[in-house]
Design a protein around this motif. Sequence first.
Motif, PDB file in Angstrom:
ATOM      1  N   TRP A  86      38.227  28.442  31.946  1.00  0.00           N
ATOM      2  CA  TRP A  86      38.809  29.658  31.356  1.00  0.00           C
ATOM      3  C   TRP A  86      38.464  29.712  29.867  1.00  0.00           C
ATOM      4  O   TRP A  86      38.317  28.666  29.234  1.00  0.00           O
ATOM      5  CB  TRP A  86      40.328  29.613  31.551  1.00  0.00           C
ATOM      6  CG  TRP A  86      41.049  30.875  31.163  1.00  0.00           C
ATOM      7  CD1 TRP A  86      41.269  31.968  31.939  1.00  0.00           C
ATOM      8  CD2 TRP A  86      41.676  31.144  29.891  1.00  0.00           C
ATOM      9  NE1 TRP A  86      41.989  32.900  31.235  1.00  0.00           N
ATOM     10  CE2 TRP A  86      42.247  32.422  29.983  1.00  0.00           C
ATOM     11  CE3 TRP A  86      41.804  30.432  28.696  1.00  0.00           C
ATOM     12  CZ2 TRP A  86      42.946  33.013  28.927  1.00  0.00           C
ATOM     13  CZ3 TRP A  86      42.486  31.012  27.644  1.00  0.00           C
ATOM     14  CH2 TRP A  86      43.052  32.289  27.761  1.00  0.00           C
ATOM     15  N   ASP A 141      48.561  31.469  33.863  1.00  0.00           N
ATOM     16  CA  ASP A 141      47.179  31.007  33.797  1.00  0.00           C
ATOM     17  C   ASP A 141      46.513  31.292  35.125  1.00  0.00           C
ATOM     18  O   ASP A 141      47.167  31.699  36.084  1.00  0.00           O
ATOM     19  CB  ASP A 141      47.090  29.513  33.442  1.00  0.00           C
ATOM     20  CG  ASP A 141      47.935  28.668  34.357  1.00  0.00           C
ATOM     21  OD1 ASP A 141      47.689  28.706  35.576  1.00  0.00           O
ATOM     22  OD2 ASP A 141      48.851  27.976  33.868  1.00  0.00           O
ATOM     23  N   THR A 142      45.194  31.074  35.171  1.00  0.00           N
ATOM     24  CA  THR A 142      44.431  31.374  36.381  1.00  0.00           C
ATOM     25  C   THR A 142      44.269  30.139  37.258  1.00  0.00           C
ATOM     26  O   THR A 142      43.561  30.189  38.259  1.00  0.00           O
ATOM     27  CB  THR A 142      43.026  31.892  36.010  1.00  0.00           C
ATOM     28  OG1 THR A 142      42.377  30.883  35.230  1.00  0.00           O
ATOM     29  CG2 THR A 142      43.104  33.166  35.195  1.00  0.00           C
ATOM     30  N   THR A 149      44.582  28.866  24.524  1.00  0.00           N
ATOM     31  CA  THR A 149      43.881  28.077  25.537  1.00  0.00           C
ATOM     32  C   THR A 149      44.537  26.726  25.821  1.00  0.00           C
ATOM     33  O   THR A 149      44.678  25.884  24.934  1.00  0.00           O
ATOM     34  CB  THR A 149      42.413  27.867  25.114  1.00  0.00           C
ATOM     35  OG1 THR A 149      41.855  29.146  24.831  1.00  0.00           O
ATOM     36  CG2 THR A 149      41.620  27.165  26.205  1.00  0.00           C
ATOM     37  N   TRP A 180      40.509  43.956  29.525  1.00  0.00           N
ATOM     38  CA  TRP A 180      41.451  43.752  28.422  1.00  0.00           C
ATOM     39  C   TRP A 180      40.669  43.715  27.119  1.00  0.00           C
ATOM     40  O   TRP A 180      39.525  43.277  27.075  1.00  0.00           O
ATOM     41  CB  TRP A 180      42.266  42.470  28.622  1.00  0.00           C
ATOM     42  CG  TRP A 180      43.115  42.556  29.851  1.00  0.00           C
ATOM     43  CD1 TRP A 180      42.732  42.280  31.125  1.00  0.00           C
ATOM     44  CD2 TRP A 180      44.478  42.992  29.934  1.00  0.00           C
ATOM     45  NE1 TRP A 180      43.765  42.522  32.006  1.00  0.00           N
ATOM     46  CE2 TRP A 180      44.855  42.956  31.289  1.00  0.00           C
ATOM     47  CE3 TRP A 180      45.423  43.423  28.990  1.00  0.00           C
ATOM     48  CZ2 TRP A 180      46.141  43.314  31.738  1.00  0.00           C
ATOM     49  CZ3 TRP A 180      46.700  43.768  29.434  1.00  0.00           C
ATOM     50  CH2 TRP A 180      47.041  43.717  30.790  1.00  0.00           C
ATOM     51  N   TRP A 184      39.185  37.431  29.797  1.00  0.00           N
ATOM     52  CA  TRP A 184      39.809  38.696  30.200  1.00  0.00           C
ATOM     53  C   TRP A 184      39.080  39.934  29.696  1.00  0.00           C
ATOM     54  O   TRP A 184      39.379  41.049  30.136  1.00  0.00           O
ATOM     55  CB  TRP A 184      41.287  38.729  29.765  1.00  0.00           C
ATOM     56  CG  TRP A 184      42.133  37.891  30.659  1.00  0.00           C
ATOM     57  CD1 TRP A 184      42.773  36.721  30.352  1.00  0.00           C
ATOM     58  CD2 TRP A 184      42.431  38.149  32.040  1.00  0.00           C
ATOM     59  NE1 TRP A 184      43.434  36.231  31.450  1.00  0.00           N
ATOM     60  CE2 TRP A 184      43.238  37.084  32.496  1.00  0.00           C
ATOM     61  CE3 TRP A 184      42.082  39.164  32.938  1.00  0.00           C
ATOM     62  CZ2 TRP A 184      43.707  37.004  33.814  1.00  0.00           C
ATOM     63  CZ3 TRP A 184      42.554  39.083  34.245  1.00  0.00           C
ATOM     64  CH2 TRP A 184      43.355  38.016  34.669  1.00  0.00           C
ATOM     65  N   CYS A 216      52.662  37.027  26.260  1.00  0.00           N
ATOM     66  CA  CYS A 216      51.584  37.458  27.147  1.00  0.00           C
ATOM     67  C   CYS A 216      51.349  38.951  26.977  1.00  0.00           C
ATOM     68  O   CYS A 216      52.290  39.737  26.905  1.00  0.00           O
ATOM     69  CB  CYS A 216      51.946  37.154  28.601  1.00  0.00           C
ATOM     70  SG  CYS A 216      50.588  37.523  29.718  1.00  0.00           S
ATOM     71  N   TYR A 271      46.232  35.549  25.717  1.00  0.00           N
ATOM     72  CA  TYR A 271      44.922  35.637  26.391  1.00  0.00           C
ATOM     73  C   TYR A 271      43.759  35.552  25.417  1.00  0.00           C
ATOM     74  O   TYR A 271      42.622  35.343  25.832  1.00  0.00           O
ATOM     75  CB  TYR A 271      44.841  36.913  27.245  1.00  0.00           C
ATOM     76  CG  TYR A 271      44.489  38.177  26.493  1.00  0.00           C
ATOM     77  CD1 TYR A 271      45.400  38.786  25.634  1.00  0.00           C
ATOM     78  CD2 TYR A 271      43.244  38.779  26.647  1.00  0.00           C
ATOM     79  CE1 TYR A 271      45.077  39.939  24.948  1.00  0.00           C
ATOM     80  CE2 TYR A 271      42.913  39.936  25.964  1.00  0.00           C
ATOM     81  CZ  TYR A 271      43.832  40.509  25.112  1.00  0.00           C
ATOM     82  OH  TYR A 271      43.505  41.654  24.431  1.00  0.00           O
ATOM     83  N   ALA A 331      38.895  31.920  25.874  1.00  0.00           N
ATOM     84  CA  ALA A 331      39.549  32.910  25.007  1.00  0.00           C
ATOM     85  C   ALA A 331      38.690  33.104  23.771  1.00  0.00           C
ATOM     86  O   ALA A 331      38.101  32.148  23.256  1.00  0.00           O
ATOM     87  CB  ALA A 331      40.942  32.437  24.604  1.00  0.00           C
TER      88      ALA A 331
END
Length: 523
Positions: A336, A246-247, A384, A407, A402, A292, A380, A338
């Motif tokens: 974040w 994760d970020t 979430t 991506w 992303w 991933c 991704y 998705a």
Amino acid sequence: MTTHADPQPSAQTRRDRGWLGWALVGVASGALTLGVAELVAGVMIRFGWIGGTGSPVLAVGETFIDHTPAWLKTFAVNVFGTGDKAALLTGMAVVLTALAAAIGILLARRATVAYLAFVLLLAIALAAVLTRPGASATDAVPTVLGGGLGLALLNAGRSRLQPAAQWAAPDRRAVLQLSALSLVGAGIAALAGQAVSGTTRAVAAARSAFRVPTPASKVRIPSDASVRVAGVVPFVVPADQFYRIDTALSPPEIDPATWSLKVTGMVEREVTLSWAELIAKPLQEAVVTLMCVSNEVGGDLTGNAVWTGWPVRELLELAGPKAGADMVLSTSADGWTAGTPLTALTDSRNALLALGMNGEPLPVEHGFPVRLVVPGLYGYVSATKWVTELKVTTYADDQGYWTPRGWSAKGPVKTGSRIDVPADGATVSAGKVAVAGIAWRQHVGINGVQVRIDEGPWEDARLGADVTVDAWRQWVYEWQAPAGSHSIAVRAIDHTGAVQTSALVAPAPDGATGWHTINVTVT
Ligand SMILES: Nc1nc2c(c(=O)[nH]1)N[C@H]1C(S)=C(S)[C@@H](COP(=O)(O)O)O[C@H]1N2
Ligand SMILES: [Mo]
């Protein structure tokens, strides 16, 4: 034995050592700034006075992550693996120390420029703090207070060290002592900030007090899901061994009592789901393999778990998606996002609002209290963690985190397989050798796995039980290994009969392909 001569330092060496003193003042001022900021942020978090990150270090780090170009991100994951965060923090420490030392040295000659540089760094940190998701003006307090003290120390150091050429020994000692004290104090303040923030303990307490409710439907995993070969990843991966991507530099800490999930966008009616409502729903269990998109051929960015949760389609049914919508943008507490095809969340598959992992509450790093788990899609575009909003929308209007970073907007999982044993490059004894691993094609399922030794024919492996099309399958091939150097390749065949492609493709933009091939020496 060595003897140390102790000559009087010449004027030249005295001035050289002077620079070190100036650099130390700079570093001590920087450390004091950050240490005090951590302490103040900790206290403010403890009393619930700030909503964002507060810590300038984390805010700058997370902002940096958000702006990292895709190639650098891929490079970092390749080089540091999932230790990329430790690498980032180490890199920041090195850069900040160098900048602070430079500011200290600058202070000797061009004090105004030094002060300006210091204030510029503070401004950058403030901008990062104030632009984190959920930030408000009060989040600036830790950085401002820390920065004020840092500037004061810079100033104190300057008046004592000036002018460097006439540096008298007692003054020099005083400055060094003050700087050293500040460094130690900054370290203690930072640690105290971590301790006092208390959220870790509060959320950990809420988490351990929570018992995952008994699901309406429970899965049973047959013992022959495992081929029982030592060294193969377990069919169900324990949470503490599960890969993490994760970020978030520090995972969002969410008290379930204050958690809620909003369904917004192209819906007949907006719906808000509270924690109490969620845990009272009829829950389901599902075995789903997460993967991933950055996983390389032979990589380990994948894991299989038993998830407990409420089907997302039932929540979306309550909201009533409008005609024309084709995507759901899910948002995490840390901002974040998705983008998931609406159909993947409304069709019969087990797309879950998961609150349990292997029968336990989700670990904080894996999304506590609630995350999405959607079979058949890379993480991704689906998985979430710390989820707080589902916006029903279109691919034309919105995109996930992303997508603008290189991506693909859509990410169905590609067929893959991996050899876990023997390890690549291993030396084994001639005779019977178990070659074993996993194969996956989530939401389609795996029908067969084949192994090829050198340029020989493809031989069928024996498969573990087919628990669900949404999970990987273990496999084993009993090899009569002759002495020499050999290569071993693997490929999978899915439930439609399609054979895994040999085409070697890198992870970006939508997932790697190619046969995992290893080399072993047989003696
Ligand atoms: N909030 C949030 N959720 C996220 C991510 C993220 O960066 N932030 N990363 C996604 C990606 S890329 C993957 S592969 C999975 C990994 O889930 P895990 O860490 O539980 O294994 O989480 C997904 N969910
Ligand atoms: Mo990922």
